[in-house]
Motif scaffolding. Structure first.
Motif, PDB file in Angstrom:
ATOM      1  N   MET A 176       0.836  -1.199   0.000  1.00  0.00           N
ATOM      2  CA  MET A 176       0.000   0.000   0.000  1.00  0.00           C
ATOM      3  C   MET A 176       0.872   1.251   0.000  1.00  0.00           C
ATOM      4  N   ILE A 177       0.505   2.199  -0.841  1.00  0.00           N
ATOM      5  CA  ILE A 177       1.187   3.505  -0.800  1.00  0.00           C
ATOM      6  C   ILE A 177       0.272   4.524  -0.131  1.00  0.00           C
ATOM      7  N   ILE A 178      -0.952   4.609  -0.634  1.00  0.00           N
ATOM      8  CA  ILE A 178      -1.916   5.521  -0.024  1.00  0.00           C
ATOM      9  C   ILE A 178      -3.078   4.679   0.488  1.00  0.00           C
ATOM     10  N   ASN A 179      -3.391   4.859   1.756  1.00  0.00           N
ATOM     11  CA  ASN A 179      -4.294   3.932   2.420  1.00  0.00           C
ATOM     12  C   ASN A 179      -5.501   4.654   3.004  1.00  0.00           C
ATOM     13  N   GLY A 180      -6.276   5.296   2.126  1.00  0.00           N
ATOM     14  CA  GLY A 180      -7.513   5.927   2.554  1.00  0.00           C
ATOM     15  C   GLY A 180      -7.325   6.876   3.725  1.00  0.00           C
ATOM     16  N   PRO A 181      -8.182   6.763   4.748  1.00  0.00           N
ATOM     17  CA  PRO A 181      -8.108   7.705   5.876  1.00  0.00           C
ATOM     18  C   PRO A 181      -6.792   7.615   6.636  1.00  0.00           C
ATOM     19  N   MET A 182      -6.085   6.479   6.490  1.00  0.00           N
ATOM     20  CA  MET A 182      -4.806   6.368   7.181  1.00  0.00           C
ATOM     21  C   MET A 182      -3.719   7.134   6.462  1.00  0.00           C
ATOM     22  N   GLY A 183      -3.993   7.558   5.242  1.00  0.00           N
ATOM     23  CA  GLY A 183      -3.047   8.357   4.491  1.00  0.00           C
ATOM     24  C   GLY A 183      -1.884   7.534   3.985  1.00  0.00           C
ATOM     25  N   ALA A 184      -0.797   8.222   3.707  1.00  0.00           N
ATOM     26  CA  ALA A 184       0.393   7.548   3.212  1.00  0.00           C
ATOM     27  C   ALA A 184       1.348   7.356   4.370  1.00  0.00           C
ATOM     28  N   THR A 185       1.851   6.137   4.511  1.00  0.00           N
ATOM     29  CA  THR A 185       2.784   5.885   5.605  1.00  0.00           C
ATOM     30  C   THR A 185       4.090   5.336   5.038  1.00  0.00           C
ATOM     31  N   GLY A 186       5.104   5.385   5.838  1.00  0.00           N
ATOM     32  CA  GLY A 186       6.401   4.854   5.425  1.00  0.00           C
ATOM     33  C   GLY A 186       7.003   5.589   4.252  1.00  0.00           C
ATOM     34  N   ILE A 187       6.771   6.914   4.205  1.00  0.00           N
ATOM     35  CA  ILE A 187       7.308   7.697   3.093  1.00  0.00           C
ATOM     36  C   ILE A 187       8.808   7.862   3.291  1.00  0.00           C
ATOM     37  N   LYS A 188       9.529   7.680   2.193  1.00  0.00           N
ATOM     38  CA  LYS A 188      10.965   7.944   2.271  1.00  0.00           C
ATOM     39  C   LYS A 188      11.171   9.438   2.112  1.00  0.00           C
ATOM     40  N   LYS A 189      11.725  10.066   3.152  1.00  0.00           N
ATOM     41  CA  LYS A 189      11.868  11.521   3.138  1.00  0.00           C
ATOM     42  C   LYS A 189      12.870  11.960   2.080  1.00  0.00           C
ATOM     43  N   LEU A 190      12.463  12.916   1.269  1.00  0.00           N
ATOM     44  CA  LEU A 190      13.355  13.418   0.234  1.00  0.00           C
ATOM     45  C   LEU A 190      13.573  14.918   0.350  1.00  0.00           C
ATOM     46  N   ALA A 191      12.687  15.588   1.075  1.00  0.00           N
ATOM     47  CA  ALA A 191      12.734  17.045   1.097  1.00  0.00           C
ATOM     48  C   ALA A 191      13.942  17.530   1.893  1.00  0.00           C
ATOM     49  N   THR A 192      14.635  18.496   1.325  1.00  0.00           N
ATOM     50  CA  THR A 192      15.722  19.144   2.058  1.00  0.00           C
ATOM     51  C   THR A 192      15.520  20.647   1.985  1.00  0.00           C
ATOM     52  N   PHE A 193      16.239  21.340   2.863  1.00  0.00           N
ATOM     53  CA  PHE A 193      16.128  22.790   2.894  1.00  0.00           C
ATOM     54  C   PHE A 193      16.556  23.404   1.564  1.00  0.00           C
ATOM     55  N   GLU A 194      17.584  22.801   0.933  1.00  0.00           N
ATOM     56  CA  GLU A 194      18.087  23.347  -0.335  1.00  0.00           C
ATOM     57  C   GLU A 194      16.997  23.267  -1.406  1.00  0.00           C
ATOM     58  N   VAL A 195      16.324  22.117  -1.464  1.00  0.00           N
ATOM     59  CA  VAL A 195      15.250  21.973  -2.453  1.00  0.00           C
ATOM     60  C   VAL A 195      14.150  22.988  -2.158  1.00  0.00           C
ATOM     61  N   GLY A 196      13.846  23.150  -0.882  1.00  0.00           N
ATOM     62  CA  GLY A 196      12.839  24.131  -0.493  1.00  0.00           C
ATOM     63  C   GLY A 196      13.211  25.516  -0.973  1.00  0.00           C
ATOM     64  N   PHE A 197      14.494  25.847  -0.798  1.00  0.00           N
ATOM     65  CA  PHE A 197      14.960  27.162  -1.235  1.00  0.00           C
ATOM     66  C   PHE A 197      14.792  27.318  -2.746  1.00  0.00           C
ATOM     67  N   VAL A 198      15.178  26.267  -3.498  1.00  0.00           N
ATOM     68  CA  VAL A 198      15.034  26.330  -4.956  1.00  0.00           C
ATOM     69  C   VAL A 198      13.570  26.538  -5.330  1.00  0.00           C
ATOM     70  N   LEU A 199      12.674  25.824  -4.626  1.00  0.00           N
ATOM     71  CA  LEU A 199      11.249  25.952  -4.926  1.00  0.00           C
ATOM     72  C   LEU A 199      10.758  27.371  -4.626  1.00  0.00           C
ATOM     73  N   VAL A 200      11.246  27.945  -3.523  1.00  0.00           N
ATOM     74  CA  VAL A 200      10.862  29.323  -3.194  1.00  0.00           C
ATOM     75  C   VAL A 200      11.316  30.260  -4.303  1.00  0.00           C
ATOM     76  N   MET A 201      12.565  30.065  -4.768  1.00  0.00           N
ATOM     77  CA  MET A 201      13.072  30.949  -5.825  1.00  0.00           C
ATOM     78  C   MET A 201      12.251  30.779  -7.108  1.00  0.00           C
ATOM     79  N   ILE A 202      11.951  29.531  -7.464  1.00  0.00           N
ATOM     80  CA  ILE A 202      11.147  29.295  -8.673  1.00  0.00           C
ATOM     81  C   ILE A 202       9.808  30.023  -8.546  1.00  0.00           C
ATOM     82  N   THR A 203       9.175  29.867  -7.364  1.00  0.00           N
ATOM     83  CA  THR A 203       7.882  30.508  -7.145  1.00  0.00           C
ATOM     84  C   THR A 203       7.992  32.013  -7.307  1.00  0.00           C
ATOM     85  N   LEU A 204       9.035  32.585  -6.681  1.00  0.00           N
ATOM     86  CA  LEU A 204       9.178  34.044  -6.746  1.00  0.00           C
ATOM     87  C   LEU A 204       9.379  34.487  -8.188  1.00  0.00           C
ATOM     88  N   VAL A 205      10.243  33.761  -8.940  1.00  0.00           N
ATOM     89  CA  VAL A 205      10.497  34.145 -10.330  1.00  0.00           C
ATOM     90  C   VAL A 205       9.198  34.069 -11.127  1.00  0.00           C
TER      91      VAL A 205
END
Lengths: 294, 354
Positions: B174-203
């Motif tokens: 199971m990846i997405i399990n109804g009301p239980m949502g998604a569990t066991g997600i492999k974390k990929l988000a980093t601050f650097e990616v967040g920063f890039v996304l902020v810059m893209i949004t601003l541009v």
């Protein structure tokens, strides 16, 4: 068939609660042109007050209801004076955000006083239940009283806004504040009065809601608040019969949807019907159409 | 006399964001003595980026296009669950290929794409309405999306993706399990990616505002009938703003989803939409830089107030009300305006001399 009848009654009863809350929303919106998001939390405060009155101070049910109404009415006036009155001339978004702030404030006050654990609410209007069709259909006294209260409130408010001086003043202020002021109407007092009535109704709704669905938490009021607001828009915001029809239809759709379609999708159905109604009649079922002037 | 060209407002915004990013990076690497980030603050870095993107994109709808949207979290949840689905699917279906970057980019792109599609679908009915009715319908759509996600089940078996609606009995993992949502997600988000996304949004947002389309959108906001009578396609421009805003919120959602090991649809309820709206209003409606600052400060503020314990949300609410009251108080407003006028007059004169 009898099962259906029971769902129908439950739906009308829940819808009556929505209608009473929707009235408060609708009146405030009509007169102050603001979405009072704190209204749902006034319901919660009313329910907690009556809960305390019964549980801790062991007052009789009538006294508990009166106490809840008095506290909520005072609270409504207080909120209006402190938070909304200084913003009479501000943009509607500022007022909306302030209302959200008030909503958070009330929820957190309740959280501090009564804690996050749900309290089980003891019904204030439980006088046994009526059994029909050889015990196949149970109608609780809560259902009866909720529907009766709704009808009484609707008639009383219709008479109030139509016949009394204050009611007429309210309608005048909601149509044109400036002109009403020139006619000698005290606009501030009228707006305070509207908030007082709306909040008093919210207290009644809180007691009735928690008598039928006996779980009381600081966030108890927010979902019924949003749904009642939806009901007000559904029936045409600013209209008393609109709030009645909107509320009851919403309650019916929710209960029947949950029973026959899917429990998870009950709320989605309610909102989907709202969207369809607004697309066909953009000002709600009984709303007045305002023509755009260039 | 040489003409002094003031740096453009946008340049200041970009520079400010980059500067703060660099300071945070330095603080994270421990190169600044005596300025260590607390653990809880470190955990807030990605959410701050997410909320900046959310606030800036909502400001495009509320401030630039002038439509009060109360369902922004709905687009965020579409993005979050699409992003998590894509990322987890790639992880399970192709376990040999170990390319986190590709998974992350695919997740963000899919999140943005699907939220954009949701934006089109919702925009068609919503943009026929105006004012408070538009607000209530966006609220309704936000709640519908949340309810629908509670009924959706996805599982992966080999490279096959199984889908079930209200039907949790799916083969495979199971990846997405109804009301239980998604569990066991492999974390990929980093601050650097967040920063890039902020810059893209601003541009994206700042360039949109300063383009021909942006001026058209603002003209429609200021006077729809006048804009229509000079031949602007009202539906097209309102839709443009709405869909761009939705797609950006979807990307923010994808990043948010990949920042936790599990997410549920409850996280994206009405309160989240309202929270982002508060950022936008406090930052200044239509003011992009204000949104960035408000989103940052107000995401950090509850952490700062942690010492107040249970009282922190109470204080937060009181601060919010007081700020709104003070901002609309005629006396304070006049004092601020005259103060601003003085300061800016001075700097304008200096500018002439330079």
């Amino acid at each position: 068939m009898i099962q259906f009848l029971s769902y129908l009654l439950n739906g009308i009863s829940l819808g009556s609660v929505y209608a009473i809350i929707a009235l408060g929303y609708s009146m405030v919106y009509g007169i102050a042109k603001m979405l009072n998001f704190a209204h749902g939390d006034v319901i919660m405060i009313g329910a907690y007050m009556s809960f305390c009155a019964i549980q801790y101070w062991s007052l009789p049910p009538i006294a508990a209801i009166v106490l809840a109404i008095v506290v909520c009415t005072a609270l409504g006036i207080l909120i209006e004076r402190m938070a909304y009155k200084p913003l009479r001339t501000a943009t509607s978004l500022s007022v909306l955000i302030t209302a959200i702030g008030v909503s958070w404030l009330l929820q957190n006050i309740a959280l501090l006083i009564w804690g996050a654990n749900p309290k089980s609410y003891q019904s204030l209007v439980n006088f046994g239940s009526l059994t029909l069709f050889d015990g196949q259909l149970h109608i609780t006294s809560e259902t009866f009283i909720t529907i009766a209260a709704n009808i009484i409130i609707m008639i009383a408010l219709t008479l109030f806004t139509g016949k009394t001086k204050m009611g007429k003043a309210m309608r005048a202020v909601s149509e044109d504040k400036g002109a009403a002021e020139l006619m000698g109407i005290n606009v501030n007092a009228t707006i305070s009065m509207t908030f007082a009535i709306g909040s008093g109704l919210a207290a009644i709704a809180g007691v009735l809601l928690c008598s039928s669905y006996p779980v009381l938490m600081p966030t108890t009021g927010s979902m019924p608040g949003i749904k009642a607001f939806t009901a007000a828009v559904f029936g045409g915001i600013g209209s008393i019969p609109g709030a009645l029809i909107g509320g009851i239809l919403l309650g019916l759709i929710e209960i029947l949807g949950k029973a026959y379609v899917s429990t998870e999708l009950g709320d989605a159905l309610v909102f989907a019907v709202l969207i369809i109604v607004l697309l066909v009649k953009p000002t709600g079922l009984l709303g007045k159409k305002v023509h755009e002037k260039v | 006399m040489m003409k002094y060209k003031k740096p453009s407002r946008n340049f200041v915004t970009y520079a400010g964001v980059i500067l703060i990013f660099l300071i945070c990076e330095l603080a994270l690497s421990g190169m600044i003595d005596g300025f260590k980030m607390s653990r809880s603050l470190k955990g807030q870095l990605v959410p701050i980026c997410v909320y900046i993107v959310m606030a800036v994109s909502l400001n495009l709808t509320v401030g630039i296009s002038g439509e009060l949207s109360l369902g922004h979290a709905g687009f965020m949840s579409v993005g979050a669950f699409t992003g998590v689905l894509v990322s987890q699917y790639l992880l399970f279906a192709f376990p040999d290929v170990n390319l986190e970057t590709i998974r992350l980019i695919a997740a963000l792109a899919a999140g943005g794409l699907f939220a954009g599609i949701a934006g089109v679908l919702i925009g068609i009915p919503v943009l026929r309405l105006r004012g408070d009715y538009l607000a209530i319908v966006t609220l309704a759509f936000g709640e519908i999306i949340r309810n629908l996600i509670n009924c959706i089940y996805f599982s992966v078996e080999g490279i096959a993706l199984n889908f079930g609606f209200l039907d949790p009995n799916l083969p495979g993992k199971m990846i997405i399990n109804g009301p239980m949502g998604a569990t066991g997600i492999k974390k990929l988000a980093t601050f650097e990616v967040g920063f890039v996304l902020v810059m893209i949004t601003l541009v994206v947002v700042l360039n949109l505002i300063n383009s021909r389309s942006g001026r058209a959108i603002m003209a429609i906001r200021d006077n729809r009938i006048a804009a229509e009578s000079v031949g602007l396609n009202v539906t097209k421009y309102r839709m443009l703003a709405f869909v761009v805003s939705a797609a950006l919120a979807g990307m923010a959602g994808a990043l948010y989803g990949l920042n936790f090991s599990q997410i549920q649809a409850v996280k994206f309820k009405f309160d989240t939409s309202i929270l982002v709206l508060v950022f936008v209003v406090l930052g200044g409606i239509g003011n992009i830089r204000g949104s960035v600052i408000a989103a940052t400060v107000l995401t950090v503020l509850p952490e700062m107030l942690r010492q107040f314990g249970d009282y922190r949300m109470l204080i937060y609410a009181i601060v919010l009300i007081l700020v709104m009251l003070a901002g609309n108080n005629p006396f304070i407003k006049n004092t601020l305006d005259s103060f601003k006028a003085k300061v800016f007059k001075k700097s304008a004169k200096e500018g002439d001399q330079a």
